[in-house]
Enzyme design. Structure first.
Site, PDB file in Angstrom:
ATOM      1  N   ASP A 133      13.851   6.113 -22.520  1.00 23.40           N
ATOM      2  CA  ASP A 133      13.125   5.539 -23.656  1.00 23.40           C
ATOM      3  C   ASP A 133      13.226   4.019 -23.591  1.00 23.40           C
ATOM      4  O   ASP A 133      14.331   3.458 -23.563  1.00 23.40           O
ATOM      5  CB  ASP A 133      13.705   6.051 -24.970  1.00 23.40           C
ATOM      6  N   TYR A 135      11.661   0.039 -24.958  1.00 23.33           N
ATOM      7  CA  TYR A 135      11.649  -0.707 -26.230  1.00 23.33           C
ATOM      8  C   TYR A 135      10.612  -1.816 -26.130  1.00 23.33           C
ATOM      9  O   TYR A 135      10.883  -2.965 -26.429  1.00 23.33           O
ATOM     10  CB  TYR A 135      13.067  -1.277 -26.449  1.00 23.33           C
ATOM     11  N   HIS A 140       7.834  -4.054 -33.303  1.00 25.20           N
ATOM     12  CA  HIS A 140       8.909  -3.186 -33.787  1.00 25.20           C
ATOM     13  C   HIS A 140      10.264  -3.825 -33.526  1.00 25.20           C
ATOM     14  O   HIS A 140      11.130  -3.867 -34.414  1.00 25.20           O
ATOM     15  CB  HIS A 140       8.821  -1.823 -33.098  1.00 25.20           C
ATOM     16  N   ARG A 149      19.494  -9.384 -37.875  1.00 22.41           N
ATOM     17  CA  ARG A 149      19.679 -10.777 -37.443  1.00 22.41           C
ATOM     18  C   ARG A 149      18.461 -11.579 -37.911  1.00 22.41           C
ATOM     19  O   ARG A 149      17.598 -11.946 -37.104  1.00 22.41           O
ATOM     20  CB  ARG A 149      19.811 -10.861 -35.921  1.00 22.41           C
ATOM     21  N   GLU A 205       9.364   7.832 -34.786  1.00 19.78           N
ATOM     22  CA  GLU A 205       8.956   6.643 -34.044  1.00 19.78           C
ATOM     23  C   GLU A 205       7.677   6.941 -33.284  1.00 19.78           C
ATOM     24  O   GLU A 205       7.601   7.915 -32.525  1.00 19.78           O
ATOM     25  CB  GLU A 205      10.055   6.185 -33.075  1.00 19.78           C
ATOM     26  N   GLU A 207       5.278   6.533 -30.455  1.00 21.84           N
ATOM     27  CA  GLU A 207       5.370   6.069 -29.075  1.00 21.84           C
ATOM     28  C   GLU A 207       4.324   6.762 -28.212  1.00 21.84           C
ATOM     29  O   GLU A 207       3.770   7.800 -28.569  1.00 21.84           O
ATOM     30  CB  GLU A 207       6.760   6.367 -28.487  1.00 21.84           C
ATOM     31  N   ASP A 239       9.859   9.944 -31.061  1.00 24.22           N
ATOM     32  CA  ASP A 239      11.296   9.861 -30.809  1.00 24.22           C
ATOM     33  C   ASP A 239      12.013   9.870 -32.159  1.00 24.22           C
ATOM     34  O   ASP A 239      12.322   8.824 -32.724  1.00 24.22           O
ATOM     35  CB  ASP A 239      11.606   8.585 -30.020  1.00 24.22           C
ATOM     36  N   ARG A 243      18.731   7.331 -38.578  1.00 24.73           N
ATOM     37  CA  ARG A 243      19.064   5.907 -38.714  1.00 24.73           C
ATOM     38  C   ARG A 243      20.493   5.674 -39.182  1.00 24.73           C
ATOM     39  O   ARG A 243      21.116   4.671 -38.779  1.00 24.73           O
ATOM     40  CB  ARG A 243      18.081   5.244 -39.683  1.00 24.73           C
ATOM     41  N   GLN A 246      22.704   6.285 -36.262  1.00 18.41           N
ATOM     42  CA  GLN A 246      22.475   5.211 -35.292  1.00 18.41           C
ATOM     43  C   GLN A 246      23.218   3.935 -35.686  1.00 18.41           C
ATOM     44  O   GLN A 246      23.808   3.255 -34.836  1.00 18.41           O
ATOM     45  CB  GLN A 246      20.979   4.944 -35.175  1.00 18.41           C
ATOM     46  N   TYR A 250      25.756   2.864 -32.594  1.00 16.88           N
ATOM     47  CA  TYR A 250      25.011   2.201 -31.517  1.00 16.88           C
ATOM     48  C   TYR A 250      25.759   1.047 -30.861  1.00 16.88           C
ATOM     49  O   TYR A 250      25.413   0.637 -29.743  1.00 16.88           O
ATOM     50  CB  TYR A 250      23.648   1.732 -32.018  1.00 16.88           C
ATOM     51  N   LYS A 259      19.606   9.973 -31.433  1.00 24.23           N
ATOM     52  CA  LYS A 259      18.328  10.110 -30.742  1.00 24.23           C
ATOM     53  C   LYS A 259      18.209  11.414 -29.954  1.00 24.23           C
ATOM     54  O   LYS A 259      17.098  11.851 -29.652  1.00 24.23           O
ATOM     55  CB  LYS A 259      18.126   8.942 -29.767  1.00 24.23           C
ATOM     56  N   THR A 263      12.974  15.200 -29.504  1.00 22.04           N
ATOM     57  CA  THR A 263      11.853  14.322 -29.181  1.00 22.04           C
ATOM     58  C   THR A 263      10.638  15.216 -29.015  1.00 22.04           C
ATOM     59  O   THR A 263      10.682  16.183 -28.257  1.00 22.04           O
ATOM     60  CB  THR A 263      12.102  13.533 -27.884  1.00 22.04           C
ATOM     61  N   THR A 366       8.793   2.248 -29.894  1.00 14.72           N
ATOM     62  CA  THR A 366       7.913   2.270 -31.063  1.00 14.72           C
ATOM     63  C   THR A 366       6.862   1.175 -30.975  1.00 14.72           C
ATOM     64  O   THR A 366       7.181   0.002 -30.782  1.00 14.72           O
ATOM     65  CB  THR A 366       8.740   2.097 -32.344  1.00 14.72           C
ATOM     66  N   GLU A 380      10.860   0.323 -40.647  1.00 16.72           N
ATOM     67  CA  GLU A 380      10.134  -0.933 -40.838  1.00 16.72           C
ATOM     68  C   GLU A 380       9.371  -0.945 -42.157  1.00 16.72           C
ATOM     69  O   GLU A 380       9.379  -1.947 -42.881  1.00 16.72           O
ATOM     70  CB  GLU A 380       9.159  -1.140 -39.687  1.00 16.72           C
TER      71      GLU A 380
END
Length: 431
Positions: A133, A135, A140, A149, A205, A207, A239, A243, A246, A250, A259, A263, A366, A380
């Site tokens: 997978d 990114y 996204h 951040r 997600e 994809e 996917d 959350r 995760q 993560y 994850k 899927t 995503t 999001e």
């Protein structure tokens, strides 16, 4: 003057939103006593390749390709590469054309050759050895990065390296398979010790999936100029993401149980040949962004390696079904939001000598757009659960609840072109 496109003697193919004559997607189906076998989507019907071979409808390279594509998985077909795939497509186009000189014979054979889609069960198209997978949806990545951040949403490596992680092939499932809510560890705000229990922040997600065709020998990278020839086709991919699991797991190595539980894939493989009219130049990078390193840059790939595919997410809740309400659109995006092309993903994945094999699967990551209404995940849309999504049924959502069904759709459109699609990618949450 408008272009006139061939029509098919399979009436449901003419004007079909997903599977007109110009598509000819491949998949694996079963029906009644007929075990899994390869078929081709044409309108509301599935063309049985094994039955067609029994009636000697193919020649030479096309016959070899049909034998592989008619099997109970498409790995052998993918391995043959573009020349065989294109030979089979040419003969299929000729067979299905309403002007086919074999029309009367084909019509007589149609009860044996054609199966109604609604009476068939679809299976995974291939036996997937490895699933990666990526990114590559920069909007996204930016949106999610802002949640953690705000001043530096994208880490420095993002614009140099196609970011990816190894997924779990054993829990890939075809469209329509129910999705069980996963269990795992979560850390509640203000707590120092995690709890174990069901996921409370379940998400989807949006994809695309990229199916790998011919692979590469051990230790021999696939160069960027040849990478597109190693792609057998595309599908839709959801996917599913836990959350809250995760967020706890993560760091430092990335997603794991959040994850790997499920899927979902659309069942049909849309070939590069069907998508050729919808090739576009890769969108230019913003001023100040670095150019790809030489092993990731090919002029032809930049000029025509992107795809213009409209992507849609819909949601139908249990209450909507009870009230006979249609699914509600949550977002509309496009594959042109990919920061890297599919060929660049192939080149990067193999550059260290990693072996890719026929039937391997990539997820793009995503594919959100830059505007409201274009987000490819609830994370999001709700800004990490701070906002709610209002539904026409009077309900609201921050994350998915029991009975929610997520539906992904994709459509290729273009001036002077016949629109094609991918079929739906559906999954309903249970538990």
């Amino acid at each position: 003057m408008s272009q006139i496109f061939p029509r098919s003697w399979v009436a449901s193919a003419n004007g079909h939103p997903d599977f007109p004559l110009q598509n000819l997607a491949h998949g694996v189906f079963s029906r009644g006593d007929l075990g899994p076998r390869g078929g081709v989507a044409i309108g509301e019907m599935i063309f049985d390749l094994q039955a067609a071979l029994a009636h000697d409808l193919f020649t030479d390279e096309a016959r070899t390709a049909a034998e592989a594509a008619g099997a109970d998985h498409l790995n052998g077909f993918f391995a043959l590469g573009a020349a065989h795939r294109q030979a089979l497509r040419r003969e299929l186009l000729a067979l299905f054309d309403e002007a086919s000189p074999h029309f009367e014979r084909l019509l007589a054979l149609s009860p044996a050759l054609l199966h109604p889609m609604g009476e068939c069960r679809m299976h995974l198209p291939a036996q997937v050895g490895d699933y990666t997978d990526f990114y590559v949806g920069i909007h996204h990545a930016t949106n999610v990065g802002k949640l953690f951040r705000p001043d530096n949403p994208l880490l420095p490596n993002y614009k140099y390296v196609p970011i990816g992680y190894h997924g779990r092939a054993s829990t890939l499932r075809p469209s329509g398979t129910e999705v069980k809510r996963p269990f795992g560890q979560t850390l509640a705000p203000g707590r120092e010790v995690p709890d174990f229990g069901p996921c409370k922040r379940l998400d989807y997600e949006l994809e695309m999936g990229v199916w790998i065709g011919p692979g590469n020998p051990d230790g021999q990278p696939i160069v960027i100029g040849e990478a597109a020839s190693h792609i057998a086709g595309f599908c839709l991919l959801n996917d599913w993401s836990a959350r809250d699991l995760q967020a706890w797991e993560y760091q430092p190595l990335g997603p794991f149980l959040s994850k790997s539980f499920a899927t979902t894939l659309s069942a049909w493989v849309v070939t590069p040949e069907a998508l050729a009219p919808f090739r576009r130049a890769q969108p230019p990078r913003p001023d100040g962004d670095p150019q790809p390193l030489p092993y990731l840059f090919d002029a032809a790939d930049q000029e025509g390696g992107a795809l213009d595919i409209e992507l849609e997410v819909l949601l139908q809740t249990e209450q909507m079904r009870a009230k006979d309400l249609p699914p509600q659109r949550l977002s509309l995006s496009n594959t042109l939001n990919m920061y890297w092309t599919a060929a660049q993903l192939v080149a990067h994945h193999s550059v260290n000598g990693c072996v890719l094999q026929p039937g391997d699967l990539f997820g793009t990551g995503t594919l959100s757009g830059p505007q409201a209404g274009q987000h490819g995940s609830l994370l999001e849309m709700t800004e990490g659960g701070k906002q709610v999504v209002e539904l026409a049924s009077g309900e609201s959502r921050r994350f998915l609840e029991h009975g929610d069904e997520v539906i992904l759709r994709a459509r290729c459109k273009g001036d002077g072109q016949v629109s094609i699609g991918f079929g739906e990618c559906r999954g309903r949450i249970v538990g």
